[in-house]
Scaffold this motif. Structure first.
Motif, PDB file in Angstrom:
ATOM      1  N   GLY A 165       2.573   0.197  25.925  1.00 18.07           N
ATOM      2  CA  GLY A 165       1.295   0.308  25.512  1.00 18.07           C
ATOM      3  C   GLY A 165       0.798   1.312  26.831  1.00 18.07           C
ATOM      4  O   GLY A 165       1.018   1.044  27.946  1.00 18.07           O
ATOM      5  N   ASP A 202       0.927  -0.067  30.661  1.00 18.03           N
ATOM      6  CA  ASP A 202       0.793  -1.438  31.321  1.00 18.03           C
ATOM      7  C   ASP A 202       1.476  -2.380  30.332  1.00 18.03           C
ATOM      8  O   ASP A 202       1.765  -3.543  30.929  1.00 18.03           O
ATOM      9  CB  ASP A 202      -0.883  -1.667  30.884  1.00 18.03           C
ATOM     10  CG  ASP A 202      -1.745  -1.385  32.029  1.00 18.03           C
ATOM     11  OD1 ASP A 202      -1.457  -0.895  32.822  1.00 18.03           O
ATOM     12  OD2 ASP A 202      -2.851  -2.067  31.956  1.00 18.03           O
ATOM     13  N   THR A 203       2.086  -1.940  29.468  1.00 22.14           N
ATOM     14  CA  THR A 203       3.038  -2.909  28.608  1.00 22.14           C
ATOM     15  C   THR A 203       4.430  -2.280  28.189  1.00 22.14           C
ATOM     16  O   THR A 203       4.234  -1.298  27.820  1.00 22.14           O
ATOM     17  CB  THR A 203       2.176  -3.182  27.340  1.00 22.14           C
ATOM     18  OG1 THR A 203       1.035  -3.808  27.170  1.00 22.14           O
ATOM     19  CG2 THR A 203       3.333  -4.152  26.425  1.00 22.14           C
ATOM     20  N   ALA A 240       9.924  -9.078  28.084  1.00 22.44           N
ATOM     21  CA  ALA A 240       8.890  -8.455  28.697  1.00 22.44           C
ATOM     22  C   ALA A 240       9.274  -7.900  30.003  1.00 22.44           C
ATOM     23  O   ALA A 240      10.059  -8.750  30.882  1.00 22.44           O
ATOM     24  CB  ALA A 240       7.793  -9.269  29.119  1.00 22.44           C
ATOM     25  N   ALA A 257      -5.028  -8.755  26.739  1.00 23.93           N
ATOM     26  CA  ALA A 257      -3.438  -8.330  27.272  1.00 23.93           C
ATOM     27  C   ALA A 257      -3.372  -7.806  28.590  1.00 23.93           C
ATOM     28  O   ALA A 257      -2.245  -7.818  29.113  1.00 23.93           O
ATOM     29  CB  ALA A 257      -3.156  -7.673  25.926  1.00 23.93           C
ATOM     30  N   ARG A 258      -4.542  -6.952  28.806  1.00 23.38           N
ATOM     31  CA  ARG A 258      -4.406  -6.471  30.111  1.00 23.38           C
ATOM     32  C   ARG A 258      -4.799  -7.144  31.358  1.00 23.38           C
ATOM     33  O   ARG A 258      -4.271  -6.681  32.456  1.00 23.38           O
ATOM     34  CB  ARG A 258      -5.050  -5.173  30.036  1.00 23.38           C
ATOM     35  CG  ARG A 258      -4.873  -4.049  28.738  1.00 23.38           C
ATOM     36  CD  ARG A 258      -5.541  -2.567  29.064  1.00 23.38           C
ATOM     37  NE  ARG A 258      -5.218  -2.013  30.520  1.00 23.38           N
ATOM     38  CZ  ARG A 258      -5.998  -1.180  30.984  1.00 23.38           C
ATOM     39  NH1 ARG A 258      -7.239  -0.929  30.379  1.00 23.38           N
ATOM     40  NH2 ARG A 258      -5.829  -0.626  32.221  1.00 23.38           N
ATOM     41  N   ARG A 273      -5.196  -9.286  34.677  1.00 27.29           N
ATOM     42  CA  ARG A 273      -4.256  -9.856  35.420  1.00 27.29           C
ATOM     43  C   ARG A 273      -4.482 -10.261  36.783  1.00 27.29           C
ATOM     44  O   ARG A 273      -3.965 -10.967  37.466  1.00 27.29           O
ATOM     45  CB  ARG A 273      -3.174  -8.775  35.790  1.00 27.29           C
ATOM     46  CG  ARG A 273      -3.625  -7.549  36.538  1.00 27.29           C
ATOM     47  CD  ARG A 273      -2.609  -6.328  36.705  1.00 27.29           C
ATOM     48  NE  ARG A 273      -3.285  -5.349  37.514  1.00 27.29           N
ATOM     49  CZ  ARG A 273      -3.035  -5.116  38.853  1.00 27.29           C
ATOM     50  NH1 ARG A 273      -2.291  -6.018  39.472  1.00 27.29           N
ATOM     51  NH2 ARG A 273      -3.483  -4.075  39.135  1.00 27.29           N
ATOM     52  N   ARG A 285       0.352 -12.303  32.815  1.00 22.82           N
ATOM     53  CA  ARG A 285       0.028 -11.073  31.695  1.00 22.82           C
ATOM     54  C   ARG A 285       1.171 -10.744  30.707  1.00 22.82           C
ATOM     55  O   ARG A 285       0.831 -10.574  29.554  1.00 22.82           O
ATOM     56  CB  ARG A 285      -0.576  -9.861  32.609  1.00 22.82           C
ATOM     57  CG  ARG A 285      -0.581  -8.607  31.734  1.00 22.82           C
ATOM     58  CD  ARG A 285      -1.427  -7.430  32.182  1.00 22.82           C
ATOM     59  NE  ARG A 285      -0.671  -6.717  33.349  1.00 22.82           N
ATOM     60  CZ  ARG A 285      -1.093  -5.514  34.023  1.00 22.82           C
ATOM     61  NH1 ARG A 285      -2.092  -4.872  33.659  1.00 22.82           N
ATOM     62  NH2 ARG A 285      -0.153  -4.938  34.898  1.00 22.82           N
ATOM     63  N   SER A 286       2.310 -10.885  31.281  1.00 22.64           N
ATOM     64  CA  SER A 286       3.329 -10.353  30.389  1.00 22.64           C
ATOM     65  C   SER A 286       3.677 -11.427  29.277  1.00 22.64           C
ATOM     66  O   SER A 286       3.881 -11.124  28.105  1.00 22.64           O
ATOM     67  CB  SER A 286       4.844 -10.555  31.253  1.00 22.64           C
ATOM     68  OG  SER A 286       4.740  -9.634  31.904  1.00 22.64           O
ATOM     69  N   ARG A 289       0.856 -13.209  28.172  1.00 25.18           N
ATOM     70  CA  ARG A 289      -0.300 -12.719  27.002  1.00 25.18           C
ATOM     71  C   ARG A 289       0.081 -11.578  26.156  1.00 25.18           C
ATOM     72  O   ARG A 289      -0.373 -11.620  24.969  1.00 25.18           O
ATOM     73  CB  ARG A 289      -1.384 -12.650  27.830  1.00 25.18           C
ATOM     74  CG  ARG A 289      -2.175 -13.752  28.297  1.00 25.18           C
ATOM     75  CD  ARG A 289      -3.626 -13.463  28.759  1.00 25.18           C
ATOM     76  NE  ARG A 289      -3.657 -12.673  29.978  1.00 25.18           N
ATOM     77  CZ  ARG A 289      -3.510 -12.964  31.462  1.00 25.18           C
ATOM     78  NH1 ARG A 289      -3.315 -14.411  31.456  1.00 25.18           N
ATOM     79  NH2 ARG A 289      -3.386 -12.225  32.487  1.00 25.18           N
ATOM     80  N   GLN A 290       0.848 -10.735  26.683  1.00 24.04           N
ATOM     81  CA  GLN A 290       1.062  -9.370  25.884  1.00 24.04           C
ATOM     82  C   GLN A 290       2.139  -9.876  24.882  1.00 24.04           C
ATOM     83  O   GLN A 290       1.728  -9.357  23.828  1.00 24.04           O
ATOM     84  CB  GLN A 290       1.780  -8.384  26.905  1.00 24.04           C
ATOM     85  CG  GLN A 290       0.672  -7.853  27.536  1.00 24.04           C
ATOM     86  CD  GLN A 290       1.129  -6.715  28.884  1.00 24.04           C
ATOM     87  OE1 GLN A 290       2.462  -6.586  28.875  1.00 24.04           O
ATOM     88  NE2 GLN A 290       0.391  -6.098  29.385  1.00 24.04           N
ATOM     89  N   GLN A 291       3.180 -10.720  25.062  1.00 26.59           N
ATOM     90  CA  GLN A 291       3.933 -11.070  23.861  1.00 26.59           C
ATOM     91  C   GLN A 291       3.162 -11.993  23.082  1.00 26.59           C
ATOM     92  O   GLN A 291       3.266 -11.927  21.854  1.00 26.59           O
ATOM     93  CB  GLN A 291       4.872 -11.946  24.388  1.00 26.59           C
ATOM     94  CG  GLN A 291       5.892 -11.144  25.295  1.00 26.59           C
ATOM     95  CD  GLN A 291       7.220 -11.661  25.864  1.00 26.59           C
ATOM     96  OE1 GLN A 291       8.014 -12.109  24.788  1.00 26.59           O
ATOM     97  NE2 GLN A 291       7.760 -11.646  27.113  1.00 26.59           N
TER      98      GLN A 291
END
Length: 514
Positions: free
Chosen positions: A70, A82-83, A100, A211-212, A214, A222-223, A225-227
């Motif tokens: 990302g 960021d991702t 992640a 997703a971003r 933190r 945050r990791s 949430r991204q997954q």
């Protein structure tokens, strides 16, 4: 038919142009028959590259590891990630795993040096290295973690918002209230974002914020949430018949999405992903193997306990992984190093010496090699008794570990011409020269006449650069310059309303049946 063809021609041309933007050439990987690893005694050794790590020519049945990125595209400066998530897919067993990688993870970036892993994308993209930012990130993961990354897919923030909106939004279960008063806003400002606990229906802009964010609970959550967002997006998309909409989707996302998967493989992989049951997708994180490292005058890092990292990576890939990063952590920075330019590229040894010095090596000399121009491949003679040092040097130069030749006879410190004064001066004064781009001037050691064999034996490591050695002159943005840019690019706070007020347009809605 003729009229229809003429009318459709601009649309077909536009779609073809969008395809060329999305589907890019395959990324070059660092080709080496050997990798540095730690043996059971904890000593760095060279080991053959595991055959199961060889990049397959995908037939739809081999396991694949895909890098998902990302990407933020700032108005100025270098793009950042960021991702960073790896997805390992077993199409036969109908299983998948997600891993992640926190952006602050400390790694060695091939050709540059030690930094956070998200710097790899910025440096690769800005300097237009092979494969761009994604290519350098892939090679960084392979060089440190010892797992193959077969392909990548990247999307910028604007594209991510459009993807989520295209599938009609996503449902996420927010485990606890999240309030972030320092979420990055426009023009380097802050803004407040807030998500109440419970099931929420998020549109594209809200999903990106979710997703971003933190600052409320850190990079670790945050990791997670991204997954969570990726899985929610996958669940939402599975029920939609998107393949007939492919021409429209390609046109819509051509400016935001990149992948080195071929179009046919991408479609086949999408079908495989839709067939994997939700309970067969396992989530992993490197965080249990990372610890905070904050040394004086150094950036904040998440450094790896490589033994724990190896266990996580082995579970993720389904095969035993011995991370090369473990062999790179304890170099000897004061060993005498000689860099010989064996190419016809004037000044190459001095520019690479600059990279080594910037990364902490304190005793570096440069010379021309005998028979300069007749060295197709780089060689590194290691007399220092510390293979980890030579392995780190290969990464800083950007060549494979199979360039290292370990010599049993140790270097003899007292025989070095620099020490006994009997030979020529091998520590010339640095000259201020251009970096090859016209953008930066640096102090580069000049390349003087070759040394004889006896003089060369006075160095613990002798590097003879061949035509395979990348030239740092192609890098308009150096590692130290990037670090200064990051330090000076913090958002500016803006006044926030009292309480938990947020922009009503960005406030999440309660999901149906939630």
């Amino acid at each position: 038919l003729l009229v229809a063809a003429v009318a459709a021609a601009p649309l077909l041309y536009q779609m073809r142009q969008a395809e060329r933007q999305i589907f890019v050439d395959p990324v070059d990987h660092q080709q080496s028959s050997l990798v540095p690893v730690l043996n059971t005694a904890g000593t760095p050794v060279l080991a053959p590259v595991p055959t199961e790590f060889a990049e397959p020519s995908w037939d739809g049945e081999e396991r694949l590891t895909i890098l998902l990125l990302g990407v933020d595209k700032p108005a100025g400066g270098a793009a950042r990630t960021d991702t960073i998530i790896l997805v390992n897919i077993d199409p036969v067993a109908k299983q998948a795993a997600m891993l992640a990688i926190p952006r602050d993870t400390k790694v060695v970036i091939p050709g540059y040096g030690i930094d956070k892993i998200n710097a790899a994308f910025a440096l690769g993209e800005y300097n237009k290295v092979s494969g761009g930012g994604a290519g350098l990130t892939m090679r960084t993961i392979e060089a440190n973690f010892g797992i193959p990354v077969h392909h990548f897919a990247q999307i910028d923030f604007a594209g991510f918002v459009r993807v989520v909106d295209t599938v009609g939004g996503i449902n996420v279960d927010v485990p606890y209230p999240i309030k972030d008063d320092a979420y990055p806003g426009e023009n380097f400002t802050y803004q407040r974002v807030y998500f109440p606990a419970g099931w929420q229906r998020l549109n594209g802009a809200q999903a990106l914020q979710f997703a971003r964010t933190r600052h409320a609970d850190g990079d670790a959550q945050r990791s997670v949430r991204q997954q969570q967002v990726l899985l929610a997006l996958r669940d939402q998309a599975v029920g939609l018949d998107l393949l007939p909409k492919l021409p429209t989707l390609i046109d819509d996302f051509g400016d935001s999405v990149r992948t080195d998967l071929g179009k046919e493989d991408a479609v086949r992989l999408a079908r495989v992903g839709a067939e994997i049951p939700r309970d067969q997708i396992v989530q992993y994180s490197l965080l249990p193997a990372l610890y905070e490292e904050q040394l004086p005058d150094e950036p904040y890092y998440l450094a790896a306990d490589w033994e724990q990292a190896g266990a996580i990576l082995s579970e993720f890939t389904g095969t035993t992984v011995n991370p090369p990063g473990a062999a790179l952590t304890n170099p000897t920075y004061d060993l005498p190093i000689l860099i010989e330019n064996g190419t016809a590229n004037d000044g190459l040894a001095g520019r690479i010496a600059d990279v080594l010095i910037a990364n902490g090596f304190t005793d570096v000399d440069v010379r021309m090699a005998a028979n300069a121009g007749a060295h197709p491949a780089t060689t590194i003679i290691d007399r220092g008794g510390n293979l980890g040092t030579s392995a780190l040097l290969t990464n800083l130069i950007g060549v494979g570990a199979d360039t290292i030749e370990v010599v049993d006879a140790p270097w003899v410190e007292e025989s070095s011409p620099a020490d006994d004064g009997s030979g020529p001066d091998v520590s010339p004064t640095a000259e201020v020269v251009g970096d090859g781009t016209g953008a930066v001037e640096r102090s580069i050691l000049p390349e003087e006449a070759p040394l004889n064999d006896a003089e060369r034996e006075g160095y613990a490591v002798v590097i003879t650069l061949g035509n395979d050695a990348p030239d740092p002159a192609g890098s308009e943005l150096q590692l130290d310059e990037y670090q200064e840019q990051v330090e000076g690019n913090e958002p500016l706070p803006v006044e926030q309303p009292d309480g938990d007020a947020v922009d009503p347009a960005l406030e999440p809605t309660i999901a149906p049946d939630g």
